[in-house]
Design a protein around this motif. Structure first.
Motif, PDB file in Angstrom:
ATOM      1  N   LEU A  51       2.722 -21.964 -30.149  1.00  0.00           N
ATOM      2  CA  LEU A  51       2.844 -21.614 -28.733  1.00  0.00           C
ATOM      3  C   LEU A  51       2.602 -20.126 -28.508  1.00  0.00           C
ATOM      4  O   LEU A  51       1.896 -19.734 -27.565  1.00  0.00           O
ATOM      5  N   VAL A  52       3.195 -19.280 -29.361  1.00  0.00           N
ATOM      6  CA  VAL A  52       3.039 -17.838 -29.184  1.00  0.00           C
ATOM      7  C   VAL A  52       1.597 -17.417 -29.422  1.00  0.00           C
ATOM      8  O   VAL A  52       1.014 -16.659 -28.625  1.00  0.00           O
ATOM      9  N   VAL A  53       1.002 -17.915 -30.503  1.00  0.00           N
ATOM     10  CA  VAL A  53      -0.390 -17.553 -30.792  1.00  0.00           C
ATOM     11  C   VAL A  53      -1.318 -18.087 -29.711  1.00  0.00           C
ATOM     12  O   VAL A  53      -2.239 -17.388 -29.250  1.00  0.00           O
ATOM     13  N   GLY A  54      -1.072 -19.318 -29.264  1.00  0.00           N
ATOM     14  CA  GLY A  54      -1.885 -19.870 -28.189  1.00  0.00           C
ATOM     15  C   GLY A  54      -1.750 -19.077 -26.903  1.00  0.00           C
ATOM     16  O   GLY A  54      -2.742 -18.809 -26.209  1.00  0.00           O
ATOM     17  N   GLY A  55      -0.526 -18.679 -26.591  1.00  0.00           N
ATOM     18  CA  GLY A  55      -0.320 -17.851 -25.400  1.00  0.00           C
ATOM     19  C   GLY A  55      -1.037 -16.523 -25.496  1.00  0.00           C
ATOM     20  O   GLY A  55      -1.620 -16.040 -24.511  1.00  0.00           O
ATOM     21  N   LEU A  56      -1.016 -15.921 -26.685  1.00  0.00           N
ATOM     22  CA  LEU A  56      -1.711 -14.647 -26.870  1.00  0.00           C
ATOM     23  C   LEU A  56      -3.228 -14.814 -26.719  1.00  0.00           C
ATOM     24  O   LEU A  56      -3.903 -13.952 -26.129  1.00  0.00           O
ATOM     25  N   LEU A  57      -3.754 -15.906 -27.247  1.00  0.00           N
ATOM     26  CA  LEU A  57      -5.204 -16.137 -27.137  1.00  0.00           C
ATOM     27  C   LEU A  57      -5.614 -16.334 -25.681  1.00  0.00           C
ATOM     28  O   LEU A  57      -6.625 -15.779 -25.227  1.00  0.00           O
ATOM     29  N   ILE A  58      -4.828 -17.126 -24.956  1.00  0.00           N
ATOM     30  CA  ILE A  58      -5.148 -17.349 -23.533  1.00  0.00           C
ATOM     31  C   ILE A  58      -5.071 -16.038 -22.763  1.00  0.00           C
ATOM     32  O   ILE A  58      -5.940 -15.725 -21.918  1.00  0.00           O
ATOM     33  N   TRP A  59      -4.030 -15.270 -23.008  1.00  0.00           N
ATOM     34  CA  TRP A  59      -3.887 -13.984 -22.306  1.00  0.00           C
ATOM     35  C   TRP A  59      -5.021 -13.040 -22.654  1.00  0.00           C
ATOM     36  O   TRP A  59      -5.563 -12.357 -21.783  1.00  0.00           O
ATOM     37  N   ARG A  60      -5.414 -13.050 -23.946  1.00  0.00           N
ATOM     38  CA  ARG A  60      -6.471 -12.125 -24.371  1.00  0.00           C
ATOM     39  C   ARG A  60      -7.817 -12.485 -23.755  1.00  0.00           C
ATOM     40  O   ARG A  60      -8.603 -11.608 -23.377  1.00  0.00           O
ATOM     41  N   TRP A  61      -8.119 -13.770 -23.633  1.00  0.00           N
ATOM     42  CA  TRP A  61      -9.424 -14.179 -23.140  1.00  0.00           C
ATOM     43  C   TRP A  61      -9.500 -14.247 -21.618  1.00  0.00           C
ATOM     44  O   TRP A  61     -10.550 -14.031 -21.030  1.00  0.00           O
ATOM     45  N   LYS A  62      -8.402 -14.573 -20.960  1.00  0.00           N
ATOM     46  CA  LYS A  62      -8.448 -14.832 -19.528  1.00  0.00           C
ATOM     47  C   LYS A  62      -7.867 -13.713 -18.675  1.00  0.00           C
ATOM     48  O   LYS A  62      -8.328 -13.482 -17.554  1.00  0.00           O
ATOM     49  N   PHE A  63      -6.844 -13.043 -19.156  1.00  0.00           N
ATOM     50  CA  PHE A  63      -6.108 -12.124 -18.291  1.00  0.00           C
ATOM     51  C   PHE A  63      -6.069 -10.685 -18.792  1.00  0.00           C
ATOM     52  O   PHE A  63      -5.583  -9.816 -18.086  1.00  0.00           O
ATOM     53  N   PHE A  64      -6.521 -10.422 -19.989  1.00  0.00           N
ATOM     54  CA  PHE A  64      -6.413  -9.078 -20.556  1.00  0.00           C
ATOM     55  C   PHE A  64      -7.394  -8.128 -19.868  1.00  0.00           C
ATOM     56  O   PHE A  64      -8.575  -8.442 -19.715  1.00  0.00           O
ATOM     57  N   ARG A  65      -6.877  -6.975 -19.435  1.00  0.00           N
ATOM     58  CA  ARG A  65      -7.706  -5.945 -18.811  1.00  0.00           C
ATOM     59  C   ARG A  65      -7.483  -4.638 -19.566  1.00  0.00           C
ATOM     60  O   ARG A  65      -6.411  -4.038 -19.460  1.00  0.00           O
ATOM     61  N   PRO A  66      -8.473  -4.194 -20.317  1.00  0.00           N
ATOM     62  CA  PRO A  66      -8.280  -2.964 -21.118  1.00  0.00           C
ATOM     63  C   PRO A  66      -7.901  -1.761 -20.268  1.00  0.00           C
ATOM     64  O   PRO A  66      -7.107  -0.920 -20.695  1.00  0.00           O
ATOM     65  N   GLU A  67      -8.447  -1.669 -19.042  1.00  0.00           N
ATOM     66  CA  GLU A  67      -8.141  -0.509 -18.211  1.00  0.00           C
ATOM     67  C   GLU A  67      -6.677  -0.472 -17.793  1.00  0.00           C
ATOM     68  O   GLU A  67      -6.096   0.608 -17.623  1.00  0.00           O
ATOM     69  N   GLU A  68      -6.047  -1.641 -17.624  1.00  0.00           N
ATOM     70  CA  GLU A  68      -4.628  -1.668 -17.263  1.00  0.00           C
ATOM     71  C   GLU A  68      -3.756  -1.196 -18.421  1.00  0.00           C
ATOM     72  O   GLU A  68      -2.704  -0.591 -18.219  1.00  0.00           O
ATOM     73  N   GLU A  69      -4.167  -1.476 -19.653  1.00  0.00           N
ATOM     74  CA  GLU A  69      -3.383  -1.062 -20.811  1.00  0.00           C
ATOM     75  C   GLU A  69      -3.457   0.438 -21.028  1.00  0.00           C
ATOM     76  O   GLU A  69      -2.537   1.048 -21.555  1.00  0.00           O
TER      77      GLU A  69
END
Length: 268
Positions: free
Chosen positions: A248-266
């Protein structure tokens, strides 16, 4: 009733595994799963400590005394008015909360000044004795003298290998003098003063290294403890929560990384 506690046991095991793995997800980067678990932890800790403060301090030291005092006053006991002075402490505590209102925040300075002043006055003698007098007295040690039976150092027969010993006393005094010399800036670092100062740096570095090593070992011990808990709970009767939560944690990280991750926000 037994089935209820069995269900709660299973829920607790799953929460332990999920929260542990979610916190470890920070090793990848600051992600929403870690943030959610962090906020939950802070919220639960704040609520728990408030409950402990109310139960251990506010209720026995204020509520109980005031209520009992009012009851005695109602019965005609004039001496019970002495219990009502605790309202002053309650008012000071409420004034501390005025910091939440910017226009009234100056009121919090009064109770804060009282707390700081009372703390300093009550602990002045204790801190002075523990951090100054006892420290100075601890360096006034004998460098020679017959010691108790025990293991001895071959190059210093009168010194025991285990503390306290003449050898340990000698190292302690040399360390204190050399470190104090290192922090003595009123003269140039030449000759014996310079060499003592250099020796003081070695003592300081060894102390920092030992302190850092103990802290690292403590953190590694915590890590081993958490990993052991997760593996101990990863049993068939619980449904292998470690494996499922890891997915679940790894899957959540993958979904967040591919769909919602914004480098500029970080980077902000």
């Amino acid at each position: 009733m037994d089935s209820f506690w069995q269900i709660m046991d299973v829920v607790g095991v799953w929460l332990v595994c999920f929260f542990t793995l979610a916190v470890f997800s920070f090793l990848y980067r600051d992600n929403p799963i870690y943030k959610a678990v962090e906020h939950i932890y802070v919220g639960i800790a704040a609520g728990y400590y408030f409950y402990q403060a109310f139960r251990g301090t506010i209720y026995p030291n204020f509520v109980l005394h005031v209520v009992r005092g009012m009851d005695e006053i109602a019965k005609g006991n004039a001496a019970a008015w002495a219990t009502q002075w605790r309202w002053g402490a309650a008012v000071l505590g409420i004034l501390l909360l005025s910091r939440l209102i910017p226009s009234w925040s100056w009121l919090s300075r009064w109770p804060m000044a009282l707390v700081v002043g009372a703390f300093a006055a009550l602990n002045l003698t204790g801190f002075a004795k523990a951090n100054l007098v006892d420290q100075i007295g601890g360096t006034m040690l004998p460098l020679a003298g017959r010691l108790a039976n025990g293991s001895v150092l071959p190059w210093l027969p009168q010194a025991q290998a285990s503390a306290p010993s003449a050898f340990n006393h000698f190292v302690l005094i040399v360390g204190v003098v050399s470190v104090l010399t290192y922090f003595f800036f009123s003269t140039s670092r030449r000759g014996i003063v310079g060499r003592l100062g250099t020796l003081g740096i070695w003592f300081v570095m060894v102390t920092f290294g030992a302190t850092y090593g103990s802290i690292v070992l403590a953190r590694i011990s915590l890590l081993i403890g958490r990993a052991t808990n997760v593996m101990d709970y990863n049993l068939p009767k619980y449904g292998y929560p470690a494996y499922v939560c890891a997915i679940l944690v790894v899957g959540g990280l993958l979904i967040w990384r591919w769909k919602f991750f914004r480098p500029e926000e970080e980077e902000r």
